[in-house]
Write an enzyme that holds these catalytic residues in place. Structure first.
Site, short mmCIF file in Angstrom:
data_model
loop_
_atom_site.label_atom_id
_atom_site.label_comp_id
_atom_site.label_asym_id
_atom_site.label_seq_id
_atom_site.Cartn_x
_atom_site.Cartn_y
_atom_site.Cartn_z
N PHE A 1 0.91 -0.63 -0.04
CA PHE A 1 -0.09 -0.46 0.02
C PHE A 1 1.08 1.75 -0.17
O PHE A 1 2.24 1.01 0.42
CB PHE A 1 -0.98 -0.20 1.30
N GLU A 2 0.35 2.29 0.00
CA GLU A 2 0.46 4.03 -0.10
C GLU A 2 1.53 3.69 -2.02
O GLU A 2 3.21 4.59 -2.09
CB GLU A 2 1.45 4.13 0.91
N GLY A 3 1.61 2.45 -2.35
CA GLY A 3 1.97 2.49 -3.70
C GLY A 3 3.06 1.30 -3.74
O GLY A 3 3.73 1.18 -2.72
#
Length: 381
Positions: A364-366
């Site tokens: 997550f968050e890229g």
């Protein structure tokens, strides 16, 4: 084991001590019960964190924030994550959800909403991803159509919402036009007619806070809840994600530190062939590599945070920190299970949970593949 931190002020040192006290009392004593099986939601915990001032640390005092440097805020997140990763991640996401209002909102919007957000009266979620648009945020399809009354009617699907169905508000990104400049940011209420949430995902870890999809079926978001200009949404989202990636990096380091501490304690107690396993060189070298990974990862997020605090570009360094810290957490938690041997594969010890929790931080968050893309594009410029 408490990390010996180099902090810039006496106030920061007192804040870390407060964080440790709260984390030991409110988080460490509850984590096992809440993370078993499907997990139990930690009722009232985020309000407690808000009341102690830990939810609004990097934001201005005039809105109820702590006005702390980002390097201090991230070390607070690390301390929380060392006790309970789910709570630390959700705290980071809450900060991410506050970012659009704090950074791009009007003064009226800030005065109306930020004090309650930072006090924990309103806890937020971040609603950017969609079923077909995760890493590719420009592919968003969820639409916001403005009616004659000026308000927006939202139609479409959102996905992977941390705190979905539980948050009081969402930083929502929806399409108002075409192309990368056709996305707009909204501060959407958590309870809106026409907004429904899917069944919580059955996750590998981070059980205590739900992650859900959401369906918008013509739900109305009032015009005064638009943040920034129409079409400014991706600019807001990407600016927020730079900060959010640092939050996840700090959470990953806290998780890795907890795994290292558990492994060191076990290695000093467990004996084989007549001596402690820490005294076997092969095992000692594993612990040394784990410690080097944790310390290196901490240094990368602190470097990026100090750049942010100094007001200089830090986007590349944020991606480096997220990449390095989350890869380190995956390696360190896996090695911690190895140190424990067969015992590490059981729920009698927390290291198996640490390993499961570390995996999502690479995603997550890229994803970490996206972080490599972001870093390489800086060089291509």
């Amino acid at each position: 084991m408490a990390v010996d931190r180099l902090l810039p002020t006496d106030e920061a040192r007192a804040l870390i001590e407060l964080t440790r006290e709260v984390a030991d009392k409110e988080l460490a004593t509850r984590v096992d019960d809440h993370e078993r099986g499907d997990g139990m939601y930690p009722e009232g915990l985020f309000r407690t964190l808000g009341e102690t001032g830990l939810l609004g640390l990097p934001y201005p005092e005039e809105y109820g924030g702590g006005a702390q440097p980002y390097e201090v805020y991230l070390q607070v997140l690390e301390e929380l994550a060392a006790r309970w990763a789910t709570v630390a991640v959700t705290t980071s996401v809450h900060g991410l959800a506050c970012f659009p209002v704090a950074t791009f909102g009007t003064e009226t919007q800030k005065q109306e909403w930020l004090p309650r957000m930072l006090a924990g009266e309103l806890v937020g979620g971040y609603s950017l991803s969609e079923p077909q648009a995760g890493s590719d945020a420009a592919a968003l399809r969820c639409r916001a159509e403005q009616g004659e009354d000026g308000d927006y009617r939202i139609t479409g699907e959102k996905a992977w919402i941390t705190h979905g169905g539980r948050a009081d508000f969402y930083a929502l990104f929806a399409r108002t036009g075409e192309g990368s400049r056709g996305v707009t940011c909204f501060l959407a209420p958590g309870q809106t007619e026409g907004l429904t949430f899917g069944r919580p995902e059955e996750k590998m870890g981070l059980h205590a806070v739900p992650t859900t999809s959401a369906t918008w079926d013509g739900g109305v978001v009032e015009a005064d809840r638009r943040i920034g200009d129409e079409g400014q949404g991706l600019q807001i989202a990407f600016a927020a994600l730079d900060s959010g990636r640092l939050g996840i990096a700090a959470c990953a380091v806290g998780l890795a530190q907890a795994a290292l501490d558990a492994a060191v304690e076990y290695a000093n107690e467990r004996q084989t062939f007549g001596k402690r396993i820490v005294d076997h060189q092969g095992l000692g070298f594993v612990l040394a590599d784990m410690a080097a990974a944790v310390d290196s990862a901490r240094a990368t997020y602190l470097d990026a945070a100090r750049r942010k605090d100094a007001g200089v570009p830090y986007s590349r360094q944020a991606s480096v920190a997220k990449l390095v810290a989350t890869d380190a957490a995956m390696k360190v938690t896996t090695d911690a299970v190895q140190v424990f041997g067969g015992a590490g594969y059981t729920r009698d010890f927390p290291v198996e949970r640490y390993m499961r929790e570390a995996k999502i931080m690479q995603i997550f968050e890229g994803t970490n593949q996206i972080q490599r893309l972001v870093i390489s594009r800086h060089f291509a410029r």
